[in-house]
Design a protein around this motif. Structure first.
Motif, PDB file in Angstrom:
ATOM      1  N   ASN A 221       0.829  -1.212   0.000  1.00 40.87           N
ATOM      2  CA  ASN A 221       0.000   0.000   0.000  1.00 40.87           C
ATOM      3  C   ASN A 221       0.860   1.257   0.000  1.00 40.87           C
ATOM      4  OD1 ASN A 221      -2.409  -1.421  -0.028  1.00 40.87           O
ATOM      5  ND2 ASN A 221      -2.644  -1.373   2.189  1.00 40.87           N
ATOM      6  N   ARG A 222       1.946   1.234   0.756  1.00 37.11           N
ATOM      7  CA  ARG A 222       2.843   2.391   0.796  1.00 37.11           C
ATOM      8  C   ARG A 222       3.535   2.585  -0.559  1.00 37.11           C
ATOM      9  NH1 ARG A 222       5.422   1.559   6.868  1.00 37.11           N
ATOM     10  NH2 ARG A 222       3.518   2.151   7.961  1.00 37.11           N
ATOM     11  N   LYS A 223       3.941   1.496  -1.176  1.00 37.63           N
ATOM     12  CA  LYS A 223       4.555   1.592  -2.500  1.00 37.63           C
ATOM     13  C   LYS A 223       3.565   2.179  -3.501  1.00 37.63           C
ATOM     14  CE  LYS A 223       6.984  -1.992  -3.926  1.00 37.63           C
ATOM     15  NZ  LYS A 223       7.440  -3.384  -4.127  1.00 37.63           N
ATOM     16  N   LYS A 224       2.315   1.780  -3.393  1.00 40.45           N
ATOM     17  CA  LYS A 224       1.275   2.307  -4.281  1.00 40.45           C
ATOM     18  C   LYS A 224       1.111   3.812  -4.068  1.00 40.45           C
ATOM     19  CE  LYS A 224      -3.579   1.644  -5.499  1.00 40.45           C
ATOM     20  NZ  LYS A 224      -4.816   0.911  -5.200  1.00 40.45           N
ATOM     21  N   LEU A 225       1.113   4.257  -2.824  1.00 44.37           N
ATOM     22  CA  LEU A 225       1.004   5.681  -2.523  1.00 44.37           C
ATOM     23  C   LEU A 225       2.182   6.466  -3.097  1.00 44.37           C
ATOM     24  CD1 LEU A 225      -0.268   5.606   1.180  1.00 44.37           C
ATOM     25  CD2 LEU A 225      -1.521   6.429  -0.825  1.00 44.37           C
ATOM     26  N   ILE A 226       3.370   5.895  -2.980  1.00 45.18           N
ATOM     27  CA  ILE A 226       4.562   6.557  -3.523  1.00 45.18           C
ATOM     28  C   ILE A 226       4.466   6.659  -5.039  1.00 45.18           C
ATOM     29  CG2 ILE A 226       7.058   6.304  -3.877  1.00 45.18           C
ATOM     30  CD1 ILE A 226       7.126   5.175  -0.966  1.00 45.18           C
ATOM     31  N   ARG A 227       4.018   5.601  -5.686  1.00 40.91           N
ATOM     32  CA  ARG A 227       3.858   5.631  -7.150  1.00 40.91           C
ATOM     33  C   ARG A 227       2.817   6.664  -7.565  1.00 40.91           C
ATOM     34  NH1 ARG A 227       4.384  -0.155  -6.461  1.00 40.91           N
ATOM     35  NH2 ARG A 227       6.438  -0.788  -7.198  1.00 40.91           N
ATOM     36  N   GLN A 228       1.744   6.777  -6.806  1.00 47.15           N
ATOM     37  CA  GLN A 228       0.715   7.780  -7.102  1.00 47.15           C
ATOM     38  C   GLN A 228       1.273   9.189  -6.937  1.00 47.15           C
ATOM     39  OE1 GLN A 228      -2.394   6.550  -4.406  1.00 47.15           O
ATOM     40  NE2 GLN A 228      -3.365   5.222  -5.924  1.00 47.15           N
ATOM     41  N   ALA A 229       2.037   9.401  -5.888  1.00 46.16           N
ATOM     42  CA  ALA A 229       2.655  10.713  -5.675  1.00 46.16           C
ATOM     43  C   ALA A 229       3.640  11.029  -6.792  1.00 46.16           C
ATOM     44  CB  ALA A 229       3.356  10.754  -4.317  1.00 46.16           C
TER      45      ALA A 229
ATOM     46  N   ASP B 273      16.410  -1.624  -6.748  1.00 44.74           N
ATOM     47  CA  ASP B 273      15.560  -0.455  -6.538  1.00 44.74           C
ATOM     48  C   ASP B 273      14.296  -0.818  -5.772  1.00 44.74           C
ATOM     49  OD1 ASP B 273      17.353   1.186  -7.830  1.00 44.74           O
ATOM     50  OD2 ASP B 273      16.233   1.226  -9.721  1.00 44.74           O
ATOM     51  N   ASP B 274      13.672  -1.934  -6.133  1.00 41.59           N
ATOM     52  CA  ASP B 274      12.448  -2.356  -5.463  1.00 41.59           C
ATOM     53  C   ASP B 274      12.725  -2.712  -3.997  1.00 41.59           C
ATOM     54  OD1 ASP B 274       9.565  -2.792  -5.812  1.00 41.59           O
ATOM     55  OD2 ASP B 274      10.053  -4.879  -5.336  1.00 41.59           O
ATOM     56  N   CYS B 275      13.842  -3.371  -3.757  1.00 43.32           N
ATOM     57  CA  CYS B 275      14.220  -3.732  -2.392  1.00 43.32           C
ATOM     58  C   CYS B 275      14.437  -2.471  -1.558  1.00 43.32           C
ATOM     59  CB  CYS B 275      15.480  -4.591  -2.412  1.00 43.32           C
ATOM     60  SG  CYS B 275      15.996  -5.178  -0.794  1.00 43.32           S
ATOM     61  N   LEU B 276      15.106  -1.491  -2.123  1.00 41.83           N
ATOM     62  CA  LEU B 276      15.347  -0.229  -1.423  1.00 41.83           C
ATOM     63  C   LEU B 276      14.025   0.471  -1.114  1.00 41.83           C
ATOM     64  CD1 LEU B 276      17.436   1.783  -0.353  1.00 41.83           C
ATOM     65  CD2 LEU B 276      17.498   2.787  -2.634  1.00 41.83           C
ATOM     66  N   LEU B 277      13.106   0.472  -2.068  1.00 43.86           N
ATOM     67  CA  LEU B 277      11.800   1.073  -1.852  1.00 43.86           C
ATOM     68  C   LEU B 277      11.046   0.353  -0.737  1.00 43.86           C
ATOM     69  CD1 LEU B 277       9.619   3.097  -2.614  1.00 43.86           C
ATOM     70  CD2 LEU B 277       8.917   1.522  -4.440  1.00 43.86           C
ATOM     71  N   GLU B 278      11.111  -0.968  -0.724  1.00 45.43           N
ATOM     72  CA  GLU B 278      10.438  -1.732   0.333  1.00 45.43           C
ATOM     73  C   GLU B 278      11.038  -1.433   1.708  1.00 45.43           C
ATOM     74  OE1 GLU B 278      10.246  -5.872  -0.699  1.00 45.43           O
ATOM     75  OE2 GLU B 278       8.933  -5.488  -2.410  1.00 45.43           O
ATOM     76  N   ILE B 279      12.361  -1.330   1.771  1.00 45.60           N
ATOM     77  CA  ILE B 279      13.017  -0.987   3.038  1.00 45.60           C
ATOM     78  C   ILE B 279      12.565   0.390   3.510  1.00 45.60           C
ATOM     79  CG2 ILE B 279      15.236  -0.424   4.115  1.00 45.60           C
ATOM     80  CD1 ILE B 279      16.425  -2.706   2.311  1.00 45.60           C
ATOM     81  N   ALA B 280      12.531   1.343   2.585  1.00 44.86           N
ATOM     82  CA  ALA B 280      12.079   2.697   2.941  1.00 44.86           C
ATOM     83  C   ALA B 280      10.645   2.670   3.426  1.00 44.86           C
ATOM     84  CB  ALA B 280      12.223   3.628   1.733  1.00 44.86           C
ATOM     85  N   CYS B 281       9.809   1.878   2.781  1.00 40.31           N
ATOM     86  CA  CYS B 281       8.395   1.795   3.169  1.00 40.31           C
ATOM     87  C   CYS B 281       8.216   1.164   4.555  1.00 40.31           C
ATOM     88  CB  CYS B 281       7.600   0.991   2.136  1.00 40.31           C
ATOM     89  SG  CYS B 281       7.311   1.897   0.606  1.00 40.31           S
TER      90      CYS B 281
END
Length: 75
Positions: free
Chosen positions: A7-15, A62-70
């Protein structure tokens, strides 16, 4: 936890979709991607395999980094 991260990744993509810097960068990426895809058939199979491995690993990193940030962000 997985659903929260998704859900957080989806919000980031929307932003990002509404961010002018991201939009510009994404347009440049799409042009470069087209050039890349046109070049691939000119390479040997071994060269293609190496390039696709690099691209796929780059995407995974990149995806792993995004997941860690989320995991650390509150959205």
């Amino acid at each position: 936890m997985e659903t929260i991260i998704q859900n957080r990744k989806k919000l980031i993509r929307q932003a990002a979709a509404g961010d002018p810097r991201y939009q510009k960068c994404n347009r440049e990426f799409l042009k470069a991607e087209q050039n890349f895809l046109e070049m691939i058939p000119e390479l040997t199979e071994s060269q293609q395999d190496l390039l696709w491995r690099f691209v796929n690993l780059s995407n995974e990193v990149d995806d792993c980094l995004l997941e860690i940030a989320c995991e650390y962000l509150t959205l």
